[in-house]
Every structure is written in C-alpha cells, then in structure tokens.
Design a protein around this motif. Sequence first.
Motif, PDB file in Angstrom:
ATOM      1  N   GLU A  15       6.953   5.897   0.377  1.00  0.00           N
ATOM      2  CA  GLU A  15       7.424   7.034  -0.413  1.00  0.00           C
ATOM      3  C   GLU A  15       8.809   7.487   0.045  1.00  0.00           C
ATOM      4  OE1 GLU A  15       5.249  11.135  -0.887  1.00  0.00           O
ATOM      5  OE2 GLU A  15       3.856   9.469  -1.106  1.00  0.00           O
ATOM      6  N   MET A  70       6.193   3.885  -6.858  1.00  0.00           N
ATOM      7  CA  MET A  70       5.180   2.829  -6.716  1.00  0.00           C
ATOM      8  C   MET A  70       4.939   2.141  -8.056  1.00  0.00           C
ATOM      9  SD  MET A  70       4.162   2.047  -3.790  1.00  0.00           S
ATOM     10  CE  MET A  70       2.758   1.033  -4.181  1.00  0.00           C
ATOM     11  N   ALA A  71       4.938   2.918  -9.138  1.00  0.00           N
ATOM     12  CA  ALA A  71       4.757   2.310 -10.462  1.00  0.00           C
ATOM     13  C   ALA A  71       5.891   1.339 -10.737  1.00  0.00           C
ATOM     14  CB  ALA A  71       4.700   3.401 -11.535  1.00  0.00           C
ATOM     15  N   ASP A 118      12.034  -2.940   1.256  1.00  0.00           N
ATOM     16  CA  ASP A 118      11.795  -4.296   1.750  1.00  0.00           C
ATOM     17  C   ASP A 118      11.659  -4.299   3.261  1.00  0.00           C
ATOM     18  OD1 ASP A 118      11.749  -5.634  -0.602  1.00  0.00           O
ATOM     19  OD2 ASP A 118      13.899  -5.919  -0.680  1.00  0.00           O
ATOM     20  N   TYR A 119      12.487  -3.488   3.916  1.00  0.00           N
ATOM     21  CA  TYR A 119      12.394  -3.440   5.371  1.00  0.00           C
ATOM     22  C   TYR A 119      11.049  -2.845   5.793  1.00  0.00           C
ATOM     23  CZ  TYR A 119      12.688  -1.412   9.950  1.00  0.00           C
ATOM     24  OH  TYR A 119      12.368  -1.050  11.214  1.00  0.00           O
ATOM     25  N   VAL A 120      10.705  -1.706   5.227  1.00  0.00           N
ATOM     26  CA  VAL A 120       9.516  -0.978   5.669  1.00  0.00           C
ATOM     27  C   VAL A 120       8.257  -1.808   5.450  1.00  0.00           C
ATOM     28  CG1 VAL A 120       8.046   0.982   5.095  1.00  0.00           C
ATOM     29  CG2 VAL A 120      10.466   1.330   5.457  1.00  0.00           C
ATOM     30  N   THR A 121       8.140  -2.411   4.265  1.00  0.00           N
ATOM     31  CA  THR A 121       6.884  -3.082   3.934  1.00  0.00           C
ATOM     32  C   THR A 121       6.896  -4.556   4.287  1.00  0.00           C
ATOM     33  OG1 THR A 121       7.678  -3.589   1.742  1.00  0.00           O
ATOM     34  CG2 THR A 121       6.524  -1.522   2.001  1.00  0.00           C
ATOM     35  N   MET A 133      11.124   9.859  -8.409  1.00  0.00           N
ATOM     36  CA  MET A 133      10.789   8.936  -9.502  1.00  0.00           C
ATOM     37  C   MET A 133       9.449   8.300  -9.186  1.00  0.00           C
ATOM     38  SD  MET A 133      13.245   5.786  -8.517  1.00  0.00           S
ATOM     39  CE  MET A 133      13.081   5.046 -10.094  1.00  0.00           C
ATOM     40  N   PRO A 134       8.738   7.807 -10.215  1.00  0.00           N
ATOM     41  CA  PRO A 134       7.469   7.137  -9.932  1.00  0.00           C
ATOM     42  C   PRO A 134       7.724   5.784  -9.281  1.00  0.00           C
ATOM     43  CG  PRO A 134       7.834   7.310 -12.284  1.00  0.00           C
ATOM     44  CD  PRO A 134       9.014   7.922 -11.647  1.00  0.00           C
ATOM     45  N   ILE A 153       0.857  -1.178   0.000  1.00  0.00           N
ATOM     46  CA  ILE A 153       0.000   0.000   0.000  1.00  0.00           C
ATOM     47  C   ILE A 153       0.900   1.236   0.000  1.00  0.00           C
ATOM     48  CG2 ILE A 153      -1.857   1.180   1.214  1.00  0.00           C
ATOM     49  CD1 ILE A 153      -2.737  -1.503   0.388  1.00  0.00           C
ATOM     50  N   ALA A 154       0.546   2.223  -0.836  1.00  0.00           N
ATOM     51  CA  ALA A 154       1.406   3.402  -1.001  1.00  0.00           C
ATOM     52  C   ALA A 154       1.237   4.365   0.163  1.00  0.00           C
ATOM     53  CB  ALA A 154       1.079   4.099  -2.311  1.00  0.00           C
ATOM     54  N   THR A 155       1.911   4.111   1.264  1.00  0.00           N
ATOM     55  CA  THR A 155       1.896   5.060   2.374  1.00  0.00           C
ATOM     56  C   THR A 155       3.118   5.964   2.267  1.00  0.00           C
ATOM     57  OG1 THR A 155       3.129   3.528   3.745  1.00  0.00           O
ATOM     58  CG2 THR A 155       0.761   3.411   3.873  1.00  0.00           C
ATOM     59  N   SER A 156       3.173   6.980   3.141  1.00  0.00           N
ATOM     60  CA  SER A 156       4.335   7.863   3.027  1.00  0.00           C
ATOM     61  C   SER A 156       5.598   7.170   3.491  1.00  0.00           C
ATOM     62  CB  SER A 156       4.111   9.174   3.759  1.00  0.00           C
ATOM     63  OG  SER A 156       3.353   9.008   4.879  1.00  0.00           O
ATOM     64  N   ALA A 157       5.480   6.099   4.290  1.00  0.00           N
ATOM     65  CA  ALA A 157       6.680   5.346   4.665  1.00  0.00           C
ATOM     66  C   ALA A 157       7.349   4.772   3.420  1.00  0.00           C
ATOM     67  CB  ALA A 157       6.306   4.219   5.629  1.00  0.00           C
TER      68      ALA A 157
END
Lengths: 254, 413
Positions: free
Chosen positions: B348, B358-359, B389-392, B355-356, B342-346
């Motif tokens: 980002e 999430m795409a 990888d760590y964050v998500t 750069m894009p 999920i595109a959260t600010s973390a």
Amino acid sequence: MIRGIWNRETVAMVWVAAALPLAVTWLLAEGSAGAIRLLFVLIVGGVCQAMFTVIRAQRPSLAGLVSALLIAMLAPQVGPLQFALGVAFGFVFGELVFGGWGRSVLSPAVVAIMFLGFAFPAAAWPHLPVQIEWAVFPAVVLLLAFGVLPWRALAGAVLVLVIAGGFALPPFGSAVAVVLVFIVCDPAICATSPLGRWLAGALFGLLFALFGSVWQASAVQMAVCAALLVSLSIPLLDELAIAVWRLSGRFRHG
Amino acid sequence: MPTPRPWPQAVETVITTEAGLNLDPLIDIRMEALVQPGDTVALGRPVLKDRRRPELLVTAPMGGRVVQLELGAGRRQASLLIQHDEKVRPHQFDVRDARRECERGSGGPALRDLLQASGMWMRFRSRPFGRVPAGYAVPALIMVMAIDTKPLAPDPCLALKGETLDHLKLGLQALATLFDGPIRFCQDDGPAIVEESDRIRIARAGPLHPAGLAGSFLRREFRSGQNLNIWEISAEDVVGIGHLLSEGFLPATRLVSVAGPGLRETRLVRCQPGADLRELCHAHMKPGPHTILSGSALDGREARWLGWRARQVTVLERRDTKPQPHWLESALRRASRPEPVIATSAVEHALGGAMPGMALLRALAIGDDETAAELGALSLLEEDLALVDYVTAASPRFADLLRACLDRIEAMT
C-alpha cells in the motif's frame, strides 16, 4: 537492482507466526484429542497441496498450516471419513483450484467448515474455551506490527460490534475473535481498497449481530457463516470502492 | 539502504576523459549520424538526429574528439565515444530571438527551435507513455521536478543555489512562453524555491519515496480517465534552459550522487552528461566484484555511461555465487505461474495511496489493458512501480508489465 522480501511466502510466515500462540493455547485446552485432530487435518491438507504441487506445479504455501489449524478448531464434530472429505473439499475447491493462497476468493477453512456444517446439520459445533480470545491479542499485535493485517477491516468490525452491543464493551467471545482476525482479515482474502476494507469489517459485525439476535446457534457457526457471506461479497465491495473513487474524481476535476 | 545524512557538503567537479551516450530505452528514435569518427565536436553541437522526426537532436555532452560512432540494429542504438579536449570551446547558440520571445511572454517558435537545436527538447518526458514529445506538441501541464526521493538520490535543491536560481527563473519563464497552461513546481517541504504566480504553482511532498515521483504528484491532483498530456522536466534541466538563454551555451555539468554499498564513501559530483561511470567510481570502490548502475538501486540499469535522465550512480556489491537450487525447486520455478502479491501495508505504501492500487496491479498481472487504463495506468511510468517491484520481489516485474500494457495501448491509438 535490489529485491525486497515481502513476497507471498514471507507474508505467509508472519501469518503462521501469528497463529502460533493460538495453536498452543488451543492444544493446551484440548489435549491429545485436539492434537490428533490437528495432525489429521494437516495430513489431509498436506496431501492435497502436494498433489497440486506435483500435478500442476503449484507451489505450496505455509498459509495452509493456519487454514488447517482453523479447520481443526472450528469444524463441527463428524466421523473421520466425512471429516477427511470435508477438509479435502475445502482445500481443493476453496483454494487450490484457483491457484493457491493469494488467488482464491474464499479461505479453505471457511469452505471446509461450512461444507461440513451444511452436510451434517445435526453435528455438534465446537465450543471454544475463553482463553483463546486472549491468545488472539498477541496475534493481532504481531500482524499489525508487520502490516499484514488490514486494520481497517478489523476496526470496522469492532466498531459495529461495539455499537451493536450497546456500548457495553462485552468481550466478543473466542469464536468471533478467531474468525474475525484469521478469516475475515486474511490479507489474501480481504478487500484491497481502504473503503472496501471498512465495509467488509462492518458487514461482518453487522451480520454477526443480526445472527446473534435472530438465530439460536453456536457462536462458532454464526461467526463462520458471517465470514462466508463477507468473503463472497468482497469483490462487490471492492467494485463499490472503485466506483466511489471514480465518482469522487469526476466531481473534483469537472 | 539508508540515505547518508548529511550529504558531503563539498561538490567536486569531475569531467571524465571519455563520455558516451546512454539513451533512455523509451526515447525510441531511428538515428542518423551527423558527425564522423575523428571529427572534433563542441559542447552542444548535434551528433545524432531522428530520421522520422528531424527536430529531435542529440547533442554532444562535452567538447572533444569523436572516437567511435556506430549505429546498432535498426538504427535504434548508437555507441558513441567522445574523448575530452578542454581546448574546444562550447558552441554558442544565437539566443536573441528566443530571449525576445521570453520577454514578450507569448508565442515561441524561436524558443522551440532553440530548445530543439540545443537538444534540451529531449529532456522533456510526456505522459502518457513517457516519450519525448513531438516538436509541435503542446502540453496541458508541465511539472518541474525539484524533488527526488529515490534512495541515495541527491537533493536537487543543492543544485539550485546562487546564480542558478536566476537561471531557474529564466528557464521557468521560457517554459511559460512555450504554452498557455499551468506549471507545477514540485519541491520538498522546505521554504519555497521559486515565487508562485498565476501560472506557476508550487506542489509539495514529504521525503519518503515514492512521494517525490512525478506520478505520485499527478495521482494526488488528477484522476484517471482524463486526457492527460503532461510533460515533466527536472529543475536542473530548467536551469539548463535558463543557462542557455542567458549565456548562449549549454551547461557543462549536472549534479550527480555517487553512492551505494559498494563504495567506501558517498560523493556528490558535478560531471558531464554521459560521463564514464567507471572513472567516476573507480578510485572509491570497496574491494571485490561490483555492479555499477546508472540510476537508483530500485530502477537503475547497469551501464557504462551516465544515463540520459540519471542523476545518480549506485554501486552495488555483486553476488555471483548463488547456491544451486534443489531440482524440484527449480522445476517448480520454471513450470509454475508467478506467485500472487498479497495486499500488505508495505505494498500500500509503495503504491503511494490515492488510487485502487491493488486492483491496478491485478489488472496488469492478467494483462487487462482496459481496466488498467481505467484505474490510472496511463498516468504511470515504470519508475512509479519500481518500489512495488522492490518490496514484493514480484516476478515478472510490474514495471515491465506496465510498459507492455502501455505499448499495447499506444499501438492502438
């Protein structure tokens, strides 16, 4: 190696936590009728999710709770069988067939509500009490604090709504507040690029202002219609943002 | 995992009694042994060479006796064990021709030969794909990394003081001799470490990871779709090149931080490349089982020897006793598709913006190499996605997906 916590279900938990004040406020206003309606949607949605879990090994998501609340709050008033059909249609064809929360293009709430709205044009749309708008504020604060809410989309929509309202800063109304925060700014649905998010928010504001000026309908209906159109145009907006990014790179480095 | 501030001021010099070889898996070479077990090698003498590209040499990290040298499957792996012997003097290289070229400042066949013979050439990493560049290759840009923002990494500026600054200048001069393009000296927000010139420009970044990665610097300056051929090398290795040119032999140690929740204290040590990690950590561990990683907690690997490019050692507490998951849970985990991000600010922040992202992650997740390359995957390496990888807690890891994507693209070109 260490692993972090921001997987899909953590985000979904924050999403549900943010919806709690909304649920409490709405239940206090609606009383037992609202509670029964919410329970009904929860059961239908839960059965759909459970079926996909058993048949397709697709993990259920807590975000379904928020979708159920939104359907109970915003769907037009129809009979129980039609309502169950609409809710099931929304969950299955809005979200589950695409792979669950985070993979779908539309929110199941939007699909269910618009399905019922188109199928039963004569059905009465609900009127949201004014205190709901105030329950959205703590949700926004919580979601912004956890970085779950795409703030650019929110800012874009608020900016356009304020300009369209003639800088009078009127309260936007409960319907717009709920739909904007919980459907347009759903992090799994909303655009992912910064420019795309600004555009998505602005488009919602623009569409709602347009509907408000030419269409004599309930605020809920207009807001959900605008949200549906915004959700459908989000892949386009993201493509647009990527095209702009590419072009700007070309001009920067010849 | 908070970075301890301030770091301990004292830097101990520790030469472990044994040293081994822990090559980066990206350094894909078919090895040929140049020494036998029982031989005595000096620091800087070649130990292994690549069969296909003989200019790529692995040299001994310290003087001593070769105890073990075995080549593994497909000659891709080698287990090398050297026992330290302080009586062995470091190997003296003939650097006169290379120095003359540096002073003239143009051309550089002798300098190339020297870097390749001493093994310093293997310290370069080229983008795209992250391999060691070929011996004849010429980059478009060289990035000198004097910043490291990974968790618990040592500040490279600590290794750039006193006479090493002279070596750094000489090393940069040598880099400028190697090719005709620009050099980016990437450092933190502090005062400039080197003087800017028409060839050497300073790029700065803040202290928050991933700002200090070479990939983040690149993304800020360049866009995708360009024919990138960019080399990176750490500032300490440039110091090593300067040391080689001025003294005639390789530096014996590098600055390494030994830190992590499994240790009682955080240490900064100077140890030889390929040092024995157990010996480095052993006396300072907390009781209980541990995992020793060569590299940071984000992208390190469990290892016995210090990694090829690693400048930090992280000791984590190991939790072996996981509760048995419910049967439905484990059945779902085995059968289901991985959960989406999920595109959260973390996420980002972890992508570093510009750069894009999430795409790109979606393109990697579905294996769409063409779109991924258009969105800038060619300018990335595994370490650039380690924070995502760590964050998500993504599974499969985006770093692995990126490597698979890069491998497919590399095989086509």
